[in-house]
Design a protein around this motif. Structure first.
Motif, PDB file in Angstrom:
ATOM      1  N   GLY A  75       0.827  -1.208   0.000  1.00 37.33           N
ATOM      2  CA  GLY A  75       0.000   0.000   0.000  1.00 37.33           C
ATOM      3  C   GLY A  75       0.851   1.244   0.000  1.00 37.33           C
ATOM      4  N   PRO A  76       0.244   2.361   0.348  1.00 35.03           N
ATOM      5  CA  PRO A  76       0.942   3.645   0.240  1.00 35.03           C
ATOM      6  C   PRO A  76       2.015   3.851   1.312  1.00 35.03           C
ATOM      7  CG  PRO A  76      -1.221   3.945   1.228  1.00 35.03           C
ATOM      8  CD  PRO A  76      -1.140   2.514   0.805  1.00 35.03           C
ATOM      9  N   GLY A  77       1.941   3.069   2.379  1.00 38.15           N
ATOM     10  CA  GLY A  77       2.873   3.283   3.482  1.00 38.15           C
ATOM     11  C   GLY A  77       2.473   4.492   4.306  1.00 38.15           C
ATOM     12  N   ILE A  78       3.195   4.681   5.409  1.00 41.72           N
ATOM     13  CA  ILE A  78       2.881   5.798   6.315  1.00 41.72           C
ATOM     14  C   ILE A  78       4.108   6.709   6.387  1.00 41.72           C
ATOM     15  CG2 ILE A  78       2.230   6.419   8.692  1.00 41.72           C
ATOM     16  CD1 ILE A  78       1.091   3.541   8.959  1.00 41.72           C
ATOM     17  N   PRO A  79       3.980   7.963   5.883  1.00 36.09           N
ATOM     18  CA  PRO A  79       5.143   8.857   5.858  1.00 36.09           C
ATOM     19  C   PRO A  79       5.621   9.245   7.261  1.00 36.09           C
ATOM     20  CG  PRO A  79       3.317   9.737   4.539  1.00 36.09           C
ATOM     21  CD  PRO A  79       2.791   8.550   5.271  1.00 36.09           C
ATOM     22  N   ASP A  80       4.696   9.462   8.175  1.00 37.71           N
ATOM     23  CA  ASP A  80       5.069   9.912   9.516  1.00 37.71           C
ATOM     24  C   ASP A  80       4.372   9.030  10.550  1.00 37.71           C
ATOM     25  OD1 ASP A  80       5.460  11.201  11.937  1.00 37.71           O
ATOM     26  OD2 ASP A  80       5.171  13.216  11.113  1.00 37.71           O
ATOM     27  N   ASP A  89       0.653  -6.507  23.896  1.00 38.23           N
ATOM     28  CA  ASP A  89       1.722  -6.601  24.891  1.00 38.23           C
ATOM     29  C   ASP A  89       3.032  -6.078  24.293  1.00 38.23           C
ATOM     30  OD1 ASP A  89       0.228  -7.648  26.981  1.00 38.23           O
ATOM     31  OD2 ASP A  89       0.360  -9.668  26.170  1.00 38.23           O
ATOM     32  N   ARG A  90       3.165  -6.298  23.003  1.00 38.27           N
ATOM     33  CA  ARG A  90       4.332  -5.780  22.300  1.00 38.27           C
ATOM     34  C   ARG A  90       3.883  -5.415  20.893  1.00 38.27           C
ATOM     35  NH1 ARG A  90       9.387  -8.731  20.353  1.00 38.27           N
ATOM     36  NH2 ARG A  90      10.873  -7.027  20.150  1.00 38.27           N
ATOM     37  N   PHE A  91       4.347  -4.263  20.410  1.00 35.62           N
ATOM     38  CA  PHE A  91       3.841  -3.758  19.137  1.00 35.62           C
ATOM     39  C   PHE A  91       4.976  -3.132  18.339  1.00 35.62           C
ATOM     40  CE2 PHE A  91       2.301   0.328  17.227  1.00 35.62           C
ATOM     41  CZ  PHE A  91       1.606  -0.206  16.162  1.00 35.62           C
ATOM     42  N   LEU A  92       5.138  -3.604  17.119  1.00 34.96           N
ATOM     43  CA  LEU A  92       6.166  -3.043  16.250  1.00 34.96           C
ATOM     44  C   LEU A  92       5.530  -2.610  14.935  1.00 34.96           C
ATOM     45  CD1 LEU A  92       8.643  -6.021  16.733  1.00 34.96           C
ATOM     46  CD2 LEU A  92       8.957  -3.741  17.708  1.00 34.96           C
ATOM     47  N   ILE A  93       5.988  -1.494  14.428  1.00 34.17           N
ATOM     48  CA  ILE A  93       5.451  -1.037  13.144  1.00 34.17           C
ATOM     49  C   ILE A  93       6.595  -0.517  12.292  1.00 34.17           C
ATOM     50  CG2 ILE A  93       4.863   1.245  14.169  1.00 34.17           C
ATOM     51  CD1 ILE A  93       2.537   1.380  12.120  1.00 34.17           C
ATOM     52  N   SER A  94       6.560  -0.882  11.024  1.00 32.92           N
ATOM     53  CA  SER A  94       7.522  -0.277  10.118  1.00 32.92           C
ATOM     54  C   SER A  94       6.818  -0.031   8.799  1.00 32.92           C
ATOM     55  CB  SER A  94       8.740  -1.187   9.928  1.00 32.92           C
ATOM     56  OG  SER A  94       8.331  -2.405   9.373  1.00 32.92           O
ATOM     57  N   SER A  95       7.288   0.985   8.088  1.00 35.51           N
ATOM     58  CA  SER A  95       6.585   1.347   6.870  1.00 35.51           C
ATOM     59  C   SER A  95       7.534   1.947   5.855  1.00 35.51           C
ATOM     60  CB  SER A  95       5.479   2.361   7.212  1.00 35.51           C
ATOM     61  OG  SER A  95       4.631   2.535   6.105  1.00 35.51           O
ATOM     62  N   LEU A  96       7.266   1.639   4.621  1.00 38.78           N
ATOM     63  CA  LEU A  96       8.037   2.226   3.526  1.00 38.78           C
ATOM     64  C   LEU A  96       7.055   2.927   2.591  1.00 38.78           C
ATOM     65  CD1 LEU A  96      10.732  -0.181   2.017  1.00 38.78           C
ATOM     66  CD2 LEU A  96      10.959   2.273   2.504  1.00 38.78           C
ATOM     67  N   VAL A  97       7.219   4.222   2.446  1.00 36.07           N
ATOM     68  CA  VAL A  97       6.289   4.973   1.602  1.00 36.07           C
ATOM     69  C   VAL A  97       6.330   4.423   0.168  1.00 36.07           C
ATOM     70  CG1 VAL A  97       5.798   7.255   0.603  1.00 36.07           C
ATOM     71  CG2 VAL A  97       6.388   7.041   3.020  1.00 36.07           C
ATOM     72  N   THR A 154       3.159  -1.300   4.692  1.00 41.14           N
ATOM     73  CA  THR A 154       3.327  -1.191   6.138  1.00 41.14           C
ATOM     74  C   THR A 154       3.313  -2.591   6.749  1.00 41.14           C
ATOM     75  OG1 THR A 154       2.222   0.956   6.135  1.00 41.14           O
ATOM     76  CG2 THR A 154       2.322  -0.201   8.251  1.00 41.14           C
ATOM     77  N   MET A 155       4.130  -2.772   7.779  1.00 38.68           N
ATOM     78  CA  MET A 155       4.167  -4.052   8.465  1.00 38.68           C
ATOM     79  C   MET A 155       3.909  -3.831   9.949  1.00 38.68           C
ATOM     80  SD  MET A 155       5.982  -6.584  10.239  1.00 38.68           S
ATOM     81  CE  MET A 155       7.701  -6.128  10.294  1.00 38.68           C
ATOM     82  N   LEU A 156       2.944  -4.577  10.460  1.00 36.70           N
ATOM     83  CA  LEU A 156       2.668  -4.542  11.899  1.00 36.70           C
ATOM     84  C   LEU A 156       3.007  -5.896  12.474  1.00 36.70           C
ATOM     85  CD1 LEU A 156      -0.949  -3.062  12.286  1.00 36.70           C
ATOM     86  CD2 LEU A 156       1.215  -1.862  12.431  1.00 36.70           C
ATOM     87  N   SER A 157       3.615  -5.881  13.647  1.00 40.58           N
ATOM     88  CA  SER A 157       3.908  -7.119  14.346  1.00 40.58           C
ATOM     89  C   SER A 157       3.442  -6.935  15.785  1.00 40.58           C
ATOM     90  CB  SER A 157       5.421  -7.374  14.276  1.00 40.58           C
ATOM     91  OG  SER A 157       5.748  -8.563  14.926  1.00 40.58           O
TER      92      SER A 157
END
Lengths: 113, 148
Positions: B82-87, B122-130, B134-137
Motif C-alpha cells: 500500500g501507500p505506506g505511512i510517511p510519519d 503486549d508488544r507492538f512493532l510497526i515499520s513502513s516504507l512509503v 506497512t508491516m505490523l507485528s
C-alpha cells in the motif's frame, strides 16, 4: 435485565436474530464511531447507533454485544440484515433518536456500563 | 514447547473490500476461542485484529495476516502492499486520520486504529516504507499479564 424484556418495555422492533433475545444485557454504549465501540463497549452491551452498513455486524460479533439498536427509524441495508441473521446478532429498530433511546435504556439498566 | 504445539494460519485481506471487512478478525477470534485462550486476552486480540484489518481495507491494496500461536504467545503479523505511512509518529496520535469523508460517514476514521492496537498489545512493532507498504507485528503473552 433480559434483552427480550427491554425490547418489550421500549417497544423495539426486532429486525434480525429473533431467537437470540434471551440474554442478560450488561449495559449500553452509544456511539457512531466503530473504533470507539471496539475500544470501549463491553461484552453483552446494547449498542445504540445510526450506522446501518454491514460492518456494524462484525463489530457487534467481535465484541460479543447483546444487540444493536438502530435509531431514527433507520432501515439497515439488505446485506446488513443478511449478515446479522447469519452471525446471530439481534438488530433492533426504534423511531427514537440516540439521546432519547439511550436515556430509556439507561433508566432500565441503571448505571451499568 | 515442541513445534507440534505451534499453530499458524495465513489470511488474505483485500483493500477496499468493505463487504468482507471484519471477516478475518472474526476468524482469528474464533480460532483463539477454540484453543481456549483466556477471554481477557481474546478481547484485546480481537480489537487489534479488527483495527489492523480495517487499516488494510481502508488504505492498502492487499495484505497477508499471519497468525502464529505458540504455548507462550500469540503473534500477529500484518504485511500490506500500500501507500505506506510517511510519519508514523503522527499516525500513532489519537485523533489523527487520513480517512476520506465517505469513510468517516460510515463511522471509520476516528483516528483510533493504531492507538487502539498499541493500547491492547503486549508488544507492538510497526515499520513502513512509503510507496511500498506497512508491516505490523503484535504480540500477546499468554503466561503473564505483564506488558512488555
Amino acid at each position: 435485565m433480559k434483552l427480550k424484556d427491554i425490547i418489550e418495555a421500549l417497544g423495539l422492533k426486532v429486525l434480525t436474530a429473533a431467537d437470540r433475545l434471551d440474554v442478560e444485557a450488561s449495559g449500553g454504549y452509544t456511539s457512531d464511531l466503530l473504533s470507539d465501540v471496539m475500544a470501549n463497549s463491553r461484552e453483552k452491551n446494547i449498542w445504540i447507533t445510526l450506522q446501518t452498513h454491514q460492518n456494524i455486524v462484525a463489530v457487534a460479533k467481535l465484541k460479543d454485544l447483546a444487540a444493536v439498536i438502530l435509531v431514527n427509524s433507520r432501515t439497515p441495508e439488505a446485506e446488513t440484515m443478511k449478515k446479522a441473521e447469519e452471525e446471530k446478532i439481534p438488530l433492533l429498530g426504534t423511531a427514537d433518536p440516540a439521546f432519547i433511546i439511550s436515556g430509556k435504556v439507561y433508566n432500565l439498566l441503571g448505571q451499568k456500563e | 514447547m515442541s513445534e507440534e504445539n505451534e499453530l499458524s494460519q495465513i489470511f488474505e485481506i483485500l483493500g477496499g473490500d468493505f463487504g468482507h471487512a471484519g471477516s478475518v478478525s472474526t476468524k482469528v477470534k474464533e480460532i483463539l476461542k477454540e484453543v481456549g485462550i483466556d477471554p481477557s486476552i481474546i478481547r484485546r486480540a480481537a480489537i487489534v485484529a479488527y483495527e489492523a484489518e480495517m487499516n488494510v481495507v481502508m488504505y492498502a491494496r492487499k495484505a497477508l495476516f499471519a497468525l502464529t500461536l505458540t504455548p507462550g504467545q500469540i503473534h500477529f503479523k500484518i504485511e500490506d502492499e500500500g501507500p505506506g505511512i510517511p510519519d508514523i509518529e503522527l499516525a500513532m496520535q489519537e485523533g489523527f486520520s487520513t480517512a476520506t469523508e465517505e469513510m468517516r460517514e460510515m463511522g471509520f476514521g476516528a483516528g483510533m486504529g493504531l492507538p487502539n492496537i498499541r493500547k491492547n498489545a503486549d508488544r507492538f512493532l510497526i515499520s513502513s516504507l512509503v510507496g511500498r507498504g506497512t508491516m505490523l507485528s503484535v504480540y500477546f503473552f499468554l503466561n503473564q499479564e505483564s506488558r512488555g
